[in-house]
Design an enzyme around this catalytic site. Structure first.
Site, PDB file in Angstrom:
ATOM      1  CB  CYS A 245      -0.928  -0.015   1.216  1.00 49.66           C
ATOM      2  SG  CYS A 245      -2.013   1.429   1.316  1.00 49.66           S
TER       3      CYS A 245
ATOM      4  CB  CYS B  74      -0.604   2.327   4.024  1.00 52.94           C
ATOM      5  SG  CYS B  74      -2.220   1.733   3.493  1.00 52.94           S
ATOM      6  CG  ASP B  75       3.175   1.181   4.570  1.00 55.67           C
ATOM      7  OD1 ASP B  75       2.708   1.697   5.602  1.00 55.67           O
ATOM      8  OD2 ASP B  75       3.002  -0.015   4.272  1.00 55.67           O
TER       9      ASP B  75
END
Length: 311
Positions: A133, A136-137
């Site tokens: 992701c 997300c990261d």
């Protein structure tokens, strides 16, 4: 043990746990059925920095907070792998690990599973350079080298997204052409921070002395020779599939890709059965969108049960 409930939620990711909070607070007898630890993919996420109100929290900690909130609202947590849902009119029978449960409402929140590269270190490197992701990261790889594997639209879009943070993005594809849409191709190919490496098949991870990902070893499709492409982060985008195998025998419940079909109230074709979270077809799969679905599904489940009582 009384196996009859107002609501049974299948899956304990952010959608399922949020549904547990809302259904429990609505005074409904509620249970969550899950065969793994609560939290879903959050448990496998090292740091979460984009969930409102939590500047920086581990996936395990956020999972436990949601789990404790749901159970504090009276929601039961049951272990079992669901194999079938049977429509009995006002009641739905849920079969999980050989045990039968009954509920007026079932909320399906089983999420998706990413296709991995299939290497032995797939699980061990999660949060240690390996991520599925970019939203997300991506921020954890500021000014670093990252590798993206995949030739579809998701791989192209996430490569462009990662250029906000990464110093250099190496986009590796198995063929010599992309499968993604034309606009995504143009955006990726025109970005000076993206290097496209074609006709390479991943063979193994490169793991450094600290036990973190250091890159990937690839095989050249034309020559058969192997080479290491180094990077601080790896984002494979080789597809994901919804965890809906147990629903395939129910007519009209799933679309051609296996996702649960819902309307704007998250209702499925089977009255009393709702879908929530990543298991539903959507453009953005994030914790915050999953929790939104869980709340909407639980609230509409309450209204559905109220309508049953009035009839």
């Amino acid at each position: 043990m009384d196996n009859n409930y107002d609501v049974i939620i299948i899956g304990a990711g952010p959608a399922g746990l949020t549904a547990g909070v809302y259904a429990g607070r609505a005074g409904l007898k509620t249970a969550i059925l899950e065969y793994e630890a609560p939290g879903g993919k959050m448990v496998k996420t090292d740091e979460i920095a984009n969930y409102p109100g939590t500047i920086d929290i581990s996936g395990v900690d956020l999972s436990m907070k949601m789990f404790e909130h749901a159970t504090a609202c009276g929601t039961e947590y049951l272990y079992g792998e669901v194999s079938d849902i049977i429509d009995e009119g006002e009641w739905k029978k849920v079969i999980a690990s050989g045990t039968e449960y009954r509920a007026h409402v079932v909320i399906i929140a089983t999420g998706t599973k990413e296709r991995t590269l299939g290497f032995p270190e797939d699980e061990k490197l999660l949060g240690k350079g390996l991520s599925y992701c970019a939203v997300c990261d991506g921020a954890f790889f500021k000014d670093k080298e990252v590798i993206v594997i995949g030739g579809g639209t998701s791989a192209l879009e996430e490569s462009v997204y990662l250029t906000q943070f990464a110093k250099h993005v190496k986009l590796v594809i198995r063929r010599d052409v992309f499968r993604g849409d034309e606009l995504s191709q143009k955006q990726a190919l025109s970005n000076p921070k993206i290097e496209v490496i074609r006709k390479r098949l991943p063979v193994a991870y490169v793991v450094n002395e600290e036990g973190r990902l250091g890159g990937v070893r690839f095989k050249n499709v034309d020559t058969g020779e192997e080479e290491e492409i180094l990077g601080d982060g790896l984002f494979p985008y080789i597809g994901a599939f919804p965890a809906t195998n147990f629903l395939e025998s129910i007519p009209g419940l799933l679309d051609k890709d296996g996702y649960v079909i819902v309307n704007d109230r998250l209702e499925t074709v089977m009255p009393g059965v709702f879908g929530a979270g990543d298991v539903v077809q959507k453009h953005l799969r994030q914790i915050v969108t999953a929790t939104s679905d869980g709340a909407v599904a639980a609230q509409n489940a309450f209204h559905y049960i109220q309508s049953l009582k009035q009839n």
